[in-house]
Design a protein around this motif. Sequence first.
Motif, PDB file in Angstrom:
ATOM      1  N   UNK A 133       0.839  -1.207   0.000  1.00 38.56           N
ATOM      2  CA  UNK A 133       0.000   0.000   0.000  1.00 38.56           C
ATOM      3  C   UNK A 133       0.870   1.251   0.000  1.00 38.56           C
ATOM      4  N   UNK A 134       1.917   1.250   0.806  1.00 35.60           N
ATOM      5  CA  UNK A 134       2.827   2.392   0.848  1.00 35.60           C
ATOM      6  C   UNK A 134       3.478   2.610  -0.504  1.00 35.60           C
ATOM      7  N   UNK A 135       3.936   1.523  -1.124  1.00 33.06           N
ATOM      8  CA  UNK A 135       4.574   1.612  -2.437  1.00 33.06           C
ATOM      9  C   UNK A 135       3.591   2.102  -3.495  1.00 33.06           C
ATOM     10  N   UNK A 136       2.365   1.570  -3.481  1.00 37.39           N
ATOM     11  CA  UNK A 136       1.352   1.974  -4.461  1.00 37.39           C
ATOM     12  C   UNK A 136       0.998   3.449  -4.301  1.00 37.39           C
ATOM     13  N   UNK A 137       0.907   3.920  -3.065  1.00 36.00           N
ATOM     14  CA  UNK A 137       0.606   5.333  -2.828  1.00 36.00           C
ATOM     15  C   UNK A 137       1.737   6.222  -3.336  1.00 36.00           C
TER      16      UNK A 137
ATOM     17  N   UNK B  44       1.329   8.968  -6.386  1.00 35.78           N
ATOM     18  CA  UNK B  44       1.720  10.378  -6.280  1.00 35.78           C
ATOM     19  C   UNK B  44       2.761  10.753  -7.328  1.00 35.78           C
ATOM     20  N   UNK B  45       3.691   9.857  -7.559  1.00 38.80           N
ATOM     21  CA  UNK B  45       4.732  10.122  -8.549  1.00 38.80           C
ATOM     22  C   UNK B  45       4.142  10.239  -9.947  1.00 38.80           C
ATOM     23  N   UNK B  46       3.288   9.287 -10.322  1.00 43.79           N
ATOM     24  CA  UNK B  46       2.702   9.333 -11.663  1.00 43.79           C
ATOM     25  C   UNK B  46       1.766  10.526 -11.804  1.00 43.79           C
ATOM     26  N   UNK B  47       1.047  10.854 -10.749  1.00 46.56           N
ATOM     27  CA  UNK B  47       0.146  12.004 -10.786  1.00 46.56           C
ATOM     28  C   UNK B  47       0.939  13.287 -10.987  1.00 46.56           C
ATOM     29  N   UNK B  48       2.063  13.441 -10.311  1.00 46.76           N
ATOM     30  CA  UNK B  48       2.872  14.652 -10.435  1.00 46.76           C
ATOM     31  C   UNK B  48       3.498  14.759 -11.820  1.00 46.76           C
ATOM     32  N   UNK B  49       3.868  13.628 -12.403  1.00 47.54           N
ATOM     33  CA  UNK B  49       4.472  13.640 -13.736  1.00 47.54           C
ATOM     34  C   UNK B  49       3.457  13.973 -14.825  1.00 47.54           C
TER      35      UNK B  49
ATOM     36  N   UNK C 104      -7.698  25.005  -6.962  1.00 50.32           N
ATOM     37  CA  UNK C 104      -9.055  24.647  -6.544  1.00 50.32           C
ATOM     38  C   UNK C 104      -8.975  23.401  -5.662  1.00 50.32           C
ATOM     39  N   UNK C 105      -9.415  23.479  -4.412  1.00 46.13           N
ATOM     40  CA  UNK C 105      -9.311  22.332  -3.497  1.00 46.13           C
ATOM     41  C   UNK C 105     -10.072  21.085  -3.959  1.00 46.13           C
ATOM     42  N   UNK C 106     -11.035  21.221  -4.845  1.00 46.94           N
ATOM     43  CA  UNK C 106     -11.760  20.046  -5.333  1.00 46.94           C
ATOM     44  C   UNK C 106     -10.858  19.128  -6.146  1.00 46.94           C
ATOM     45  N   UNK C 107      -9.746  19.637  -6.633  1.00 49.93           N
ATOM     46  CA  UNK C 107      -8.812  18.831  -7.418  1.00 49.93           C
ATOM     47  C   UNK C 107      -7.750  18.159  -6.554  1.00 49.93           C
ATOM     48  N   UNK C 108      -7.868  18.270  -5.271  1.00 44.37           N
ATOM     49  CA  UNK C 108      -6.875  17.707  -4.369  1.00 44.37           C
ATOM     50  C   UNK C 108      -7.227  16.296  -3.909  1.00 44.37           C
ATOM     51  N   UNK C 109      -8.331  15.758  -4.352  1.00 44.98           N
ATOM     52  CA  UNK C 109      -8.800  14.466  -3.840  1.00 44.98           C
ATOM     53  C   UNK C 109      -7.778  13.360  -4.088  1.00 44.98           C
ATOM     54  N   UNK C 110      -7.299  13.226  -5.295  1.00 47.82           N
ATOM     55  CA  UNK C 110      -6.366  12.138  -5.642  1.00 47.82           C
ATOM     56  C   UNK C 110      -5.084  12.177  -4.804  1.00 47.82           C
ATOM     57  N   UNK C 111      -4.400  13.321  -4.728  1.00 43.44           N
ATOM     58  CA  UNK C 111      -3.176  13.320  -3.909  1.00 43.44           C
ATOM     59  C   UNK C 111      -3.446  13.169  -2.410  1.00 43.44           C
TER      60      UNK C 111
ATOM     61  N   UNK D  13      -3.476   7.237   2.550  1.00 44.70           N
ATOM     62  CA  UNK D  13      -3.273   5.780   2.540  1.00 44.70           C
ATOM     63  C   UNK D  13      -1.811   5.431   2.770  1.00 44.70           C
ATOM     64  N   UNK D  14      -0.925   6.131   2.097  1.00 43.74           N
ATOM     65  CA  UNK D  14       0.504   5.860   2.267  1.00 43.74           C
ATOM     66  C   UNK D  14       0.993   6.189   3.663  1.00 43.74           C
ATOM     67  N   UNK D  15       0.519   7.310   4.201  1.00 43.41           N
ATOM     68  CA  UNK D  15       0.925   7.697   5.559  1.00 43.41           C
ATOM     69  C   UNK D  15       0.423   6.720   6.604  1.00 43.41           C
TER      70      UNK D  15
END
Length: 116
Positions: free
Chosen positions: A45-49, A53-58, A70-77, A83-85
Amino acid sequence: MPVSEPGRAAGIGSWDVEHLLGDALRPIEPPERLSGRLEDTLSAVTQAAAEELSSWAEELSESELRALRDPRNWVRPVVALGAGGAAAGALVVLELRRRSQRQTKSGLRALGVRLK
């Protein structure tokens, strides 16, 4: 016939409540496999999270970076961070528990067992 206990009057019989509670609440040790499987799952789970995050940032383009205001776009990260934390925190707790069990086994109790 005088009855001194309410349970006897109801026909329940004599029960040792403390003994019953002691049996019901006796701690049990989980099997070793469970600990290993839990640790593997939390690591996954930690690795997947982290990968999410890495793929989302790229994938972010310039316009998407502006949209992050816009805070509504923050759901995914936020979900990935949560989950990772949580998984990483649980891994730390498991490792601390494992270390304390090793210290107990090799501490004074083990010395007392060896002296007997």
